[in-house]
Design an enzyme around this catalytic site. Structure first.
Site, PDB file in Angstrom:
ATOM      1  N   HIS A  86       0.828  -1.323  -0.212  1.00  0.00           N
ATOM      2  CA  HIS A  86      -0.048  -0.053  -0.098  1.00  0.00           C
ATOM      3  C   HIS A  86       0.925   1.306   0.029  1.00  0.00           C
ATOM      4  O   HIS A  86       1.989   1.350   0.672  1.00  0.00           O
ATOM      5  CB  HIS A  86      -0.912   0.060   1.313  1.00  0.00           C
ATOM      6  CG  HIS A  86      -2.019   1.135   1.118  1.00  0.00           C
ATOM      7  ND1 HIS A  86      -1.607   2.475   1.323  1.00  0.00           N
ATOM      8  CD2 HIS A  86      -3.411   0.946   0.688  1.00  0.00           C
ATOM      9  CE1 HIS A  86      -2.875   3.011   1.192  1.00  0.00           C
ATOM     10  NE2 HIS A  86      -3.768   2.256   0.839  1.00  0.00           N
ATOM     11  N   GLU A 157      -3.821   1.845  -7.720  1.00  0.00           N
ATOM     12  CA  GLU A 157      -4.213   2.935  -6.929  1.00  0.00           C
ATOM     13  C   GLU A 157      -3.392   4.395  -7.046  1.00  0.00           C
ATOM     14  O   GLU A 157      -2.224   4.225  -6.370  1.00  0.00           O
ATOM     15  CB  GLU A 157      -4.150   2.585  -5.320  1.00  0.00           C
ATOM     16  CG  GLU A 157      -4.859   1.484  -4.589  1.00  0.00           C
ATOM     17  CD  GLU A 157      -5.017   1.697  -3.156  1.00  0.00           C
ATOM     18  OE1 GLU A 157      -6.354   1.707  -2.834  1.00  0.00           O
ATOM     19  OE2 GLU A 157      -4.282   1.460  -2.515  1.00  0.00           O
TER      20      GLU A 157
END
Ligand code: PGA
Length: 237
Positions: A86, A157
């Site tokens: 992430h 993302e």
């Protein structure tokens, strides 16, 4: 049916988790929604038979790594998924160094891995998006041939979209997702699911649902309020 991943990040205390579970009780399709709460609350979700994952794993199974949580310990709590890479981990915890080791460890331990990749605003503005994404994929997959790479799922993302309410145009998302899929197919002979993450919410979900090559979403802020999250899920095909 699309996958829906709820990333709670470092939010909630026990009381909030129990309220959340009460609010979603019997209202969630347990085959397609995966919760990523803080490690402390993984077993609360597992107890009610939800699919649950960790937001990260340590790069080693055991040992002298103060403050870390082992994949074996997380598996004992009931995870079947983990996020890896992430952008918040890459930014604040130097995770770029550990992505490859973490991916290998997770696959070796039969977890499904949601590998997060994405470009910064500066990289996007300099037309570096494709290059950055391919580099992140290559780094994650290198020396990985003994593990089951089909257990990987990619979450695209864009960093500049996380928590900002700004999302790329549908056409841009479609093109990038297709590029990721083609790259994985051509270079690694893999047909992997690709999710979109970054400010997915009730305001933009109808628009996002028109993107034909998406396999699901990784949702942060909009997963924190159970009623709104349920509304969001109802819209997702
Ligand atoms: P966001 O977060 O939905 O709040 O933008 C997404 C993520 O960080 O995975």
């Amino acid at each position: 049916m699309k996958l829906i991943c709820a990333n709670f990040k470092m939010n909630f205390l026990k009381e909030n988790i129990l309220n959340y579970l009460e609010n979603i009780h019997e209202k969630i399709n347990k085959d397609r929604v995966i919760f990523f709460p803080s490690n402390l609350y993984i077993s609360d979700f597992k107890k009610e038979n939800y699919l649950v994952g960790s937001q990260d794993i340590s790069f080693k199974e055991f040992g002298s790594l103060t403050g870390e949580t082992s994949i074996k310990q997380l598996k004992e709590l009931g995870i079947s998924y983990t996020l890896i890479g992430h952008s918040e981990r890459r930014k604040y915890f130097n995770d770029n160094r550990y992505i490859n080791a973490k991916v290998k460890l997770a696959l070796k331990n039969d977890l499904k891995v949601i590998l997060c990749i994405g470009e910064s605003l500066k990289e996007r503005d300099n037309n570096l998006t494709s290059l950055v994404l391919k580099k992140e994929i290559d780094e994650a997959l290198k020396n990985n041939n003994c593990f089951n790479l089909n257990n990987l799922i990619i979450a695209y993302e864009p960093i500049w979209s996380i928590g900002t309410s700004v999302i790329p145009d549908n056409k841009v998302i479609f093109k990038i997702v297709q590029e990721i899929k083609d790259y994985l197919k051509n270079k690694y002979d893999l047909n992997l699911k690709v999710l979109y993450g970054g400010s997915v919410n009730l305001e933009n979900i109808d628009k996002l649902e028109n993107i034909s090559n998406l396999d699901g979403y990784l949702i942060g802020g909009a997963s924190l309020q159970p009623e709104k999250f349920l509304d969001l899920i109802r819209i997702i095909k």
